[in-house]
Design a protein around this motif. Structure first.
Motif: not given
Length: 331
Positions: A157-164, A295-311
């Motif tokens: 079902e192609h769930i992004a790694d940044e979401f449970a 989400q704007h950051l994720a468009l540039v560096i990808g969701r996983t890296r953006a999520a960790e940087r924001m966290r």
């Protein structure tokens, strides 16, 4: 108010490794036995299972009666029939009613569980191990798959790694309390993951083969139709705070998933209708700005890296990185 069947004592396995499962359900008799059987096979069984029957009119109660002797940790909360299945906020309302029947302080972990799943035997033991390995992990899940009717093939079902995923939303109780519990809102199962990052914690779904599970009703199909489910997904994205640019990118990405065109169009239409109608978005101080920056950051560096940087920025008490700064740092 719900009517609680006779309350049973909690199992006696000590205060550690205890997890509570709350399962809101309505008219899921066709999949209920499969999910209950998968719970019975768990190498680490729940300390308590609170089944919230949200006004079922099918054989749900008869099936639960079959399992009572084999599941001494099962309690049932019966809600009045509202005449219709309510998803999104309605699910969390039912969840909260079930939660109100137990003392949460007796548990280390909490899981909101759907009753249309087939879980691997070591699923919950595996999630606990993931929690033990990362003290910043607030919520986690495995990855859902569904079986293609025509071929029997298992499809991700192609769930992004940044979401449970919401169907097995497994939480550290302390983290769940820190974010204020589940929002009573459509899109709750994405909003809560953003809230975790806002509090400096992680939310993750793991691709490990031993944590893969089968979703007996594919995500996004809804109880009405696939079109309705994808429209609802678009509505949820709007309420969650997804900015237009990210939504457009998500729609294009959706073209890689079956049904390709229909699913993508329905999702985008649901988002645009909510925008045009001025549907109220979820918000609390700083939330919408946080989601937009992520989400704007994720468009540039990808969701996983953006999520960790924001966290990390949230954990340090700093402001979210700007898009320009992210692009400069990515060069």
């Amino acid at each position: 108010m719900g009517q609680v069947d006779a309350v049973k004592p909690l199992s006696r396995r000590g205060p550690e490794r205890r997890y509570l499962v709350i399962a809101p359900s309505r008219d899921e008799a066709s999949t209920l036995r499969t999910t209950l059987d998968s719970l019975l096979r768990q190498t680490l069984p729940p300390a308590k299972l609170v089944f919230v029957d949200d006004g079922s009119t099918d054989e749900t109660q008869a099936i639960l009666a079959e399992y009572r002797e084999r599941m001494p940790y099962l309690d049932v909360v019966r809600r009045v029939d509202r005449g219709v299945r309510k998803v999104g906020p309605g699910v969390i309302e039912a969840f909260n009613e079930g939660l109100g029947t137990v003392d949460l302080s007796q548990f280390e972990f909490l899981c909101k569980l759907d009753m249309d799943l087939d879980l691997p035997d070591g699923y919950f033991e595996g999630l606990v191990a993931k929690m033990d390995g990362d003290p910043l992990l607030a919520t986690c899940s495995g990855k859902p798959y569904f079986r293609e009717a025509a071929t029997g093939e298992l499809v991700s079902e192609h769930i992004a790694d940044e979401f449970a995923v919401g169907m097995t939303k497994f939480y550290r109780v302390s983290a769940w309390r820190e974010i204020g519990g589940f929002p009573v809102s459509i899109g709750w199962d994405g909003i809560d993951c953003h809230l975790c990052r806002m509090h400096g914690m992680r939310a993750t779904s793991f691709p490990d083969p031993e944590l893969r599970f089968i979703h007996l009703r594919p995500m996004g199909s809804s109880h009405i139709s696939l079109w309705h489910g994808r429209m609802r997904h678009g509505l949820g994205a709007w309420v969650m705070g997804t900015p237009p640019l990210f939504m457009l990118a998500a729609t294009v990405y959706r073209l890689n998933k079956r049904p390709r065109v229909v699913g993508a169009v329905a999702m985008l239409l649901g988002y645009l209708q909510a925008w045009r109608q001025g549907v109220r978005r979820f918000d609390k101080p700083g939330y919408l700005a946080f989601v937009r920056s992520y989400q704007h950051l994720a468009l540039v560096i990808g969701r996983t890296r953006a999520a960790e940087r924001m966290r990390q920025r949230a954990a340090q008490g700093g402001r979210a990185p700007s898009l320009d700064g992210a692009m400069h740092g990515h060069r």
